[in-house]
Design a protein around this motif. Structure first.
Motif, PDB file in Angstrom:
ATOM      1  N   ARG A  82       0.748  -1.218   0.091  1.00  0.00           N
ATOM      2  CA  ARG A  82       0.093  -0.092  -0.039  1.00  0.00           C
ATOM      3  C   ARG A  82       0.726   1.144  -0.259  1.00  0.00           C
ATOM      4  NH1 ARG A  82      -2.713  -2.389   4.486  1.00  0.00           N
ATOM      5  NH2 ARG A  82      -4.234  -3.993   3.610  1.00  0.00           N
ATOM      6  N   THR A  83       0.287   2.313   0.126  1.00  0.00           N
ATOM      7  CA  THR A  83       1.110   3.604   0.101  1.00  0.00           C
ATOM      8  C   THR A  83       1.532   4.064   1.294  1.00  0.00           C
ATOM      9  OG1 THR A  83      -0.752   5.198   0.343  1.00  0.00           O
ATOM     10  CG2 THR A  83      -0.350   4.622  -1.961  1.00  0.00           C
ATOM     11  N   ALA A  84       2.818   4.413   1.579  1.00  0.00           N
ATOM     12  CA  ALA A  84       3.386   4.608   2.931  1.00  0.00           C
ATOM     13  C   ALA A  84       2.570   5.843   3.487  1.00  0.00           C
ATOM     14  CB  ALA A  84       4.916   4.873   2.781  1.00  0.00           C
ATOM     15  N   LYS A  85       2.286   6.873   2.583  1.00  0.00           N
ATOM     16  CA  LYS A  85       1.701   7.853   2.952  1.00  0.00           C
ATOM     17  C   LYS A  85       0.326   7.612   3.800  1.00  0.00           C
ATOM     18  CE  LYS A  85       0.278  12.800   1.871  1.00  0.00           C
ATOM     19  NZ  LYS A  85       0.393  13.600   0.603  1.00  0.00           N
ATOM     20  N   GLY A  86      -0.553   6.635   3.076  1.00  0.00           N
ATOM     21  CA  GLY A  86      -1.765   6.315   3.651  1.00  0.00           C
ATOM     22  C   GLY A  86      -1.553   5.406   4.711  1.00  0.00           C
ATOM     23  N   GLU A  87      -0.736   4.770   5.063  1.00  0.00           N
ATOM     24  CA  GLU A  87      -0.535   3.812   6.175  1.00  0.00           C
ATOM     25  C   GLU A  87      -0.208   4.827   7.176  1.00  0.00           C
ATOM     26  OE1 GLU A  87       0.222  -0.141   5.894  1.00  0.00           O
ATOM     27  OE2 GLU A  87      -1.576   0.779   5.415  1.00  0.00           O
ATOM     28  N   LEU A  88       0.698   5.826   7.031  1.00  0.00           N
ATOM     29  CA  LEU A  88       1.272   6.744   8.117  1.00  0.00           C
ATOM     30  C   LEU A  88      -0.277   7.352   8.459  1.00  0.00           C
ATOM     31  CD1 LEU A  88       3.795   6.801   9.594  1.00  0.00           C
ATOM     32  CD2 LEU A  88       4.429   8.578   8.003  1.00  0.00           C
ATOM     33  N   GLU A 127       0.320  -1.453  22.974  1.00  0.00           N
ATOM     34  CA  GLU A 127       1.378  -2.450  22.703  1.00  0.00           C
ATOM     35  C   GLU A 127       1.700  -2.715  21.304  1.00  0.00           C
ATOM     36  OE1 GLU A 127       2.051  -7.268  23.437  1.00  0.00           O
ATOM     37  OE2 GLU A 127       0.650  -6.407  24.659  1.00  0.00           O
ATOM     38  N   TYR A 128       0.681  -2.713  20.281  1.00  0.00           N
ATOM     39  CA  TYR A 128       0.992  -2.729  19.026  1.00  0.00           C
ATOM     40  C   TYR A 128      -0.228  -2.278  18.175  1.00  0.00           C
ATOM     41  CZ  TYR A 128      -2.079  -6.571  18.219  1.00  0.00           C
ATOM     42  OH  TYR A 128      -3.191  -7.401  18.008  1.00  0.00           O
ATOM     43  N   ILE A 129       0.072  -2.046  16.789  1.00  0.00           N
ATOM     44  CA  ILE A 129      -0.789  -1.673  15.793  1.00  0.00           C
ATOM     45  C   ILE A 129      -0.642  -2.160  14.792  1.00  0.00           C
ATOM     46  CG2 ILE A 129      -1.940   0.375  14.546  1.00  0.00           C
ATOM     47  CD1 ILE A 129      -0.502   2.275  16.527  1.00  0.00           C
ATOM     48  N   ASP A 130      -1.517  -2.865  13.846  1.00  0.00           N
ATOM     49  CA  ASP A 130      -1.595  -3.852  13.142  1.00  0.00           C
ATOM     50  C   ASP A 130      -2.204  -3.059  11.656  1.00  0.00           C
ATOM     51  OD1 ASP A 130      -1.417  -5.660  10.737  1.00  0.00           O
ATOM     52  OD2 ASP A 130      -1.418  -7.363  12.371  1.00  0.00           O
ATOM     53  N   LEU A 131      -1.533  -2.698  10.849  1.00  0.00           N
ATOM     54  CA  LEU A 131      -2.327  -2.049   9.667  1.00  0.00           C
ATOM     55  C   LEU A 131      -2.018  -2.946   8.285  1.00  0.00           C
ATOM     56  CD1 LEU A 131      -0.469   1.356   9.996  1.00  0.00           C
ATOM     57  CD2 LEU A 131      -2.843   0.895  10.918  1.00  0.00           C
ATOM     58  N   ARG A 132      -1.950  -4.125   8.416  1.00  0.00           N
ATOM     59  CA  ARG A 132      -1.709  -5.013   7.288  1.00  0.00           C
ATOM     60  C   ARG A 132      -3.145  -5.553   6.615  1.00  0.00           C
ATOM     61  NH1 ARG A 132       2.107  -9.376   9.898  1.00  0.00           N
ATOM     62  NH2 ARG A 132       0.683  -9.079  11.519  1.00  0.00           N
ATOM     63  N   ILE A 133      -4.259  -5.449   7.160  1.00  0.00           N
ATOM     64  CA  ILE A 133      -5.530  -5.861   6.781  1.00  0.00           C
ATOM     65  C   ILE A 133      -6.320  -4.543   6.313  1.00  0.00           C
ATOM     66  CG2 ILE A 133      -7.516  -7.048   7.143  1.00  0.00           C
ATOM     67  CD1 ILE A 133      -6.149  -8.566   9.338  1.00  0.00           C
ATOM     68  N   ALA A 134      -6.563  -4.693   5.060  1.00  0.00           N
ATOM     69  CA  ALA A 134      -7.431  -3.460   4.363  1.00  0.00           C
ATOM     70  C   ALA A 134      -8.548  -3.053   5.091  1.00  0.00           C
ATOM     71  CB  ALA A 134      -7.666  -3.839   2.934  1.00  0.00           C
ATOM     72  N   ASN A 135      -8.676  -1.769   5.510  1.00  0.00           N
ATOM     73  CA  ASN A 135      -9.965  -1.285   5.962  1.00  0.00           C
ATOM     74  C   ASN A 135     -10.163  -1.720   7.468  1.00  0.00           C
ATOM     75  OD1 ASN A 135     -10.532   0.100   3.632  1.00  0.00           O
ATOM     76  ND2 ASN A 135     -11.411  -1.598   2.784  1.00  0.00           N
ATOM     77  N   ARG A 136      -9.079  -2.237   7.949  1.00  0.00           N
ATOM     78  CA  ARG A 136      -9.040  -2.945   9.484  1.00  0.00           C
ATOM     79  C   ARG A 136      -7.802  -2.496  10.328  1.00  0.00           C
ATOM     80  NH1 ARG A 136     -13.786  -4.717   9.589  1.00  0.00           N
ATOM     81  NH2 ARG A 136     -14.644  -6.484   8.292  1.00  0.00           N
TER      82      ARG A 136
END
Length: 170
Positions: A133-139, A158-167
């Motif tokens: 995905r785009t780094a800007k969007g993930e940030l 503790e952690y944040i998981d951005l790997r699943i789209a829209n979740r």
């Protein structure tokens, strides 16, 4: 001629040959600049902006971010270790993460799948990114979660998981 012969040499960004006279030439070689340090099997290598290993680690470049290969795959100079999209993603994050999140990235790791990037922070939490995905969007998503966690008084992040789209998980 000479410039064609050197064009494929690992670590050479640009070469030019100028004929000064019948017996004199001037050769200018511009070395590639490393973007990051790749660590695998307790060895460190310099990686260029195309994702290729072009040299062994040198102390001169110790300030560059180090990306750890958690699979510990063997590599050699000339190998492509990152696809261009992952290189661009990593470059954007390493230049913007600290300012955008207020935390300092203390460790970068490529997980089992090369598109999964884990960043550990000095604030004690870590985040998983999907580099397809785009780094800007993930940030932007990360900033939203951090703001929400701060507003809700959730101080034990503790952690944040951005790997699943829209979740987003945290």
């Amino acid at each position: 001629g000479i410039s064609k012969r050197f064009s494929g040499v690992t670590g050479v960004a640009k070469i030019s040959v100028e004929h000064l006279s019948q017996h004199n030439i001037r050769i200018k070689i511009v070395e590639k600049s490393p973007l990051l340090i790749w660590e695998t099997l307790n060895q460190k290598y310099l990686v260029d902006d195309s994702g290729y290993i072009w040299g062994n680690f040198e102390d001169t470049y110790a300030s560059l971010p180090t990306l750890i290969d958690t699979k510990n795959l063997p590599v050699k100079i000339g190998d492509k270790v990152l696809p261009q999209a992952s290189v661009d993603f990593f470059n954007y994050l390493s230049n913007n993460f600290n300012d955008q999140t207020g935390a300092r990235a203390s460790k970068y790791e490529i997980m089992d799948i090369v598109s999964d990037l884990k960043i550990t922070t000095d604030a004690g939490w870590y985040v998983y990114f999907d580099t397809t995905r785009t780094a800007k969007g993930e940030l932007i998503s990360l900033k939203r979660v951090l703001s929400e966690a701060k507003t809700s008084g959730s101080s034990n992040l503790e952690y944040i998981d951005l790997r699943i789209a829209n979740r987003i998980f945290y």
